[in-house]
Design a protein around this motif. Structure first.
Motif, mmCIF file in Angstrom:
data_model
loop_
_atom_site.group_PDB
_atom_site.id
_atom_site.type_symbol
_atom_site.label_atom_id
_atom_site.label_comp_id
_atom_site.label_asym_id
_atom_site.label_seq_id
_atom_site.Cartn_x
_atom_site.Cartn_y
_atom_site.Cartn_z
ATOM 1 N N LEU C 137 0.831 -1.212 0.000
ATOM 2 C CA LEU C 137 0.000 0.000 0.000
ATOM 3 C C LEU C 137 0.860 1.255 0.000
ATOM 4 O O LEU C 137 0.588 2.220 -0.724
ATOM 5 C CB LEU C 137 -0.921 0.009 1.236
ATOM 6 C CG LEU C 137 -1.983 -1.089 1.292
ATOM 7 C CD1 LEU C 137 -2.716 -1.036 2.642
ATOM 8 C CD2 LEU C 137 -2.986 -0.949 0.145
ATOM 9 N N ILE C 140 2.415 1.803 -3.479
ATOM 10 C CA ILE C 140 1.436 2.340 -4.431
ATOM 11 C C ILE C 140 1.171 3.816 -4.142
ATOM 12 O O ILE C 140 1.248 4.672 -5.026
ATOM 13 C CB ILE C 140 0.114 1.540 -4.343
ATOM 14 C CG1 ILE C 140 0.339 0.095 -4.830
ATOM 15 C CG2 ILE C 140 -0.993 2.226 -5.160
ATOM 16 C CD1 ILE C 140 -0.837 -0.844 -4.568
ATOM 17 N N ARG C 141 0.904 4.120 -2.883
ATOM 18 C CA ARG C 141 0.593 5.483 -2.476
ATOM 19 C C ARG C 141 1.734 6.431 -2.800
ATOM 20 O O ARG C 141 1.537 7.550 -3.298
ATOM 21 C CB ARG C 141 0.319 5.498 -0.969
ATOM 22 C CG ARG C 141 -0.412 6.713 -0.505
ATOM 23 C CD ARG C 141 -0.587 6.686 1.009
ATOM 24 N NE ARG C 141 0.511 7.367 1.657
ATOM 25 C CZ ARG C 141 0.397 8.007 2.818
ATOM 26 N NH1 ARG C 141 -0.756 8.015 3.471
ATOM 27 N NH2 ARG C 141 1.431 8.624 3.346
ATOM 28 N N THR C 147 -4.158 5.820 -3.596
ATOM 29 C CA THR C 147 -4.437 4.375 -3.527
ATOM 30 C C THR C 147 -5.841 4.085 -4.042
ATOM 31 O O THR C 147 -6.328 2.962 -3.945
ATOM 32 C CB THR C 147 -4.313 3.887 -2.056
ATOM 33 O OG1 THR C 147 -3.368 4.698 -1.368
ATOM 34 C CG2 THR C 147 -3.846 2.446 -1.979
ATOM 35 N N LEU C 171 -7.332 -3.321 -0.438
ATOM 36 C CA LEU C 171 -7.610 -2.327 -1.479
ATOM 37 C C LEU C 171 -9.111 -2.074 -1.664
ATOM 38 O O LEU C 171 -9.495 -0.998 -2.142
ATOM 39 C CB LEU C 171 -6.973 -2.749 -2.809
ATOM 40 C CG LEU C 171 -5.462 -2.472 -2.896
ATOM 41 C CD1 LEU C 171 -4.896 -3.056 -4.191
ATOM 42 C CD2 LEU C 171 -5.158 -0.964 -2.830
ATOM 43 N N TYR C 174 -10.559 1.156 -0.355
ATOM 44 C CA TYR C 174 -10.372 2.448 -1.025
ATOM 45 C C TYR C 174 -11.405 2.614 -2.132
ATOM 46 O O TYR C 174 -11.981 1.644 -2.626
ATOM 47 C CB TYR C 174 -8.949 2.549 -1.585
ATOM 48 C CG TYR C 174 -7.891 2.561 -0.495
ATOM 49 C CD1 TYR C 174 -7.485 3.765 0.097
ATOM 50 C CD2 TYR C 174 -7.323 1.376 -0.034
ATOM 51 C CE1 TYR C 174 -6.534 3.779 1.113
ATOM 52 C CE2 TYR C 174 -6.367 1.378 0.974
ATOM 53 C CZ TYR C 174 -5.984 2.586 1.546
ATOM 54 O OH TYR C 174 -5.046 2.603 2.552
#
Lengths: 306, 306, 306
Positions: C137, C140-141, C147, C171, C174
């Motif tokens: 995470l 990715i962020r 995200t 995920l 989100y």
């Protein structure tokens, strides 16, 4: 970024600087106690070697740094099929410098090509073990006062002993070093050492240690492993030749030094340990200073001038 | 230079000093957080023992020192045939003090004869495990307030349990300690304990734990390994006798302490863990304080008077 | 006292705080160099995992703390039959926080029930590996800037890959994340993922990576182990589908990220490593920041507001 894969990677000047630094560390250890604060060594030992691993770890801890690592391949990601290239890229995220021991020749070289941090070859198969060689040179220099103008005997398994090959390759760089190569016929130095490295230098090959002991300034002992012999008979006939005893020491000069890369099995009698010429345990201590000097140098933390 | 090979190596005064120091560490841990800055412990574990190894490492780290070592023989130079004598001489170049665990009785003694640094026996075969004994004594003293005038029951495998032998040898040095030895006939204490160590002291040997529980001030439990029994029948008949349950605890005094050197398998039911008399996990914590006190003492860093 | 056993143990706010802290550590590492002075991490690895263990150890050392532990079960008391519950109670006397890797699902959960210190699940069998998920995470962020609002392809062994299951579960929390599940039919995600976790979310299952590559913002690769296939023929027919090559990368968006939990075997060609979209080695570095943030948080040392 510099690595140390082979002792010959170092120019004579660089080598001198490292050995000078090792000497300064030996004389003033506290001066260096915090030089590596906040730095980290990774010890990546794909095959066990307590002595070498603990020497590196001690060196880093003596400098104020920290240590992570593994001590055998079973405990590493190698057992999951990871390549050395990937492992070193990962470890580059965790540490500032690494020492790698690997059973495969060339593995540290591969690591260095993908590494984000300096790689020290801590022994790769039968190939190289450069910090042992630096330690040998530092021991000779410190205890003899010089590394040139001397006769060195190398005794035992000269065929497979990587420390012997490295030491010969390094000593031919100094002035007037004579070599006496003492081994059973089966365990003579490989032909590239005889025909290339030693070409033009003074050397002789003999099978009997007693005969040549009186002329040596240094005797570098190594182990003769039984399984290296072609047959049991030869082994039984020859093995005592290559065991250094108190009696044999009586044949040697008063200031001859006995070195050994260790571990020793029985090739030096324990009764020799108390002889003032026995230098193999001092060698261990000196190995820590040399590794401290090397770590500082590769991290760019060595002083310009010592 | 002092080593600790056997708890009886310590005079009663020395022992008292170490336990007093352990108590001061327990009360004021931060006071000791940097006493070993720049010092190094080597943990040389020729057989695995997580608890003991981590206790020593925690002790040294709590004191501000650093740690190197190995956790099993396969990762050591022993696998290359190196003697304990050589290993300790090498390690003396790397560390200031060492803790050695070895499957062979007497190995730490041999090490101490060649060592340049203090050697602590961290368990040698069925022989001694002195820091466990110091921990047992410290636990009794701390939780009972005294080490004399009490009845201690030792239960389980009293034949092979080295911690039991050491503890008996140490407790006879205090006033008015009565021993109740609880074991299957096959696993009674060895005759040298019965005929020599306990000669002139009050003790009895019984096979039934329940019968004697009410009279005990301390119950020291150990494991009864199935493979120690001569036959399966005996094992099945007797094993439950030596399992401490909640029901058995109802027979004991309100202030009886239960000790165990750990690891436990099933000889103490987990339901006993929450009994306030269960002291075996406190023992673990106390073991760290004792090892801190010992390290300071052997390094010459203990205060003169506490 | 908080533990981290499952990424979903964390509320979205807690998760955000940890990732924000990881980011601040990434930007200002020296600010955190002494936050854990005097604190100790125990790494209890009942199965080897160099990468994860060294990442945790680096994290703690980066914070100024110290580390103890073991790297495989043979070197632990488990081999003497000690329960995880007892081991954690012992380790609670030695350390302030622990990271546990165990081949049995639920072992860290059991540990947390008896522990006196925060327990981090560092991987339990096929179950969870929450710090990998936090790392995914954070990667990715950090590299995407968000995200949410993206299409993520998960490719390879989606049946047994615990990191894939955890990542999907995280995920879906989100906004507007679309899932493309790319695997051989035999290795599709388990039905609870398809029918429960992904219920109501946009997802599709495909067998061909090439077809969907152009639509992905993230490609999360995992290894397809030969032994997972039902028969050799299927394996030979399908394996190349799931190897990411330079040619396949040509089909992808210019800003697609390639992630991989590592170790990689051959499922990503080494020629892809130099592609700026390859993020799997950055992921390793980010994993250290995430573990630093987590350790600080569980020890109660994280700043209120970053």
């Amino acid at each position: 970024m510099r690595h140390l894969l082979n002792p010959l990677d170092l120019s004579m000047d660089e080598l001198d600087n490292i050995l000078n630094l090792a000497n300064d560390i030996k004389e003033n250890p506290t001066k260096y106690a915090h030089k590596c604060d906040g730095k980290r060594l990774a010890t990546l030992f794909y095959e066990p070697s307590t002595r070498t691993r603990l020497s590196f770890e001690s060196a880093m801890l003596n400098l104020g740094g920290t240590v992570i690592g593994f001590s055998s391949a079973e405990n590493s990601s190698a057992s999951k099929g990871e390549s050395v290239a990937d492992t070193i890229r990962v470890v580059s995220c965790y540490a500032d410098i690494c020492a790698m021991r690997h059973p495969k020749e060339g593995a540290p070289k591969v690591a260095s090509m993908f590494s984000g941090i300096p790689v020290i070859n801590a022994g790769d198969g039968g190939h190289q073990h450069p910090t042992q060689t630096l330690t040998d040179l530092f021991t000779i220099r410190t205890l003899k006062g010089h590394t040139d103008n001397m006769t060195i005997g190398l005794c035992g398994d000269l065929k497979f002993g990587r420390t012997v090959h490295s030491l010969i390759e390094s000593l031919v760089r100094y002035e007037n070093v004579k070599f006496v190569l003492i081994s059973p016929p089966e365990l003579r130095v490989p032909s590239y050492i005889r025909d290339e490295v030693l070409k033009g230098f003074e050397f002789k090959e003999v099978t009997n240690l007693d005969d040549v002991l009186p002329e040596l300034d240094i005797l570098y002992m190594t182990r003769v492993q039984k399984e290296r012999f072609f047959n049991e008979e030869d082994y039984i006939r020859m093995k005592d030749c290559y065991i250094l005893t108190k009696e044999k020491m009586d044949l040697a000069k008063d200031d001859m030094l006995v070195l050994h890369p260790l571990p020793r099995v029985n090739e030096i009698s324990v009764e020799v340990d108390n002889d003032p010429r026995a230098a193999y345990f001092k060698q261990v201590q000196f190995g820590v200073y040399v590794r401290m000097a090397l770590i500082l140098t590769l991290l760019g933390l060595a002083p310009e001038k010592i």
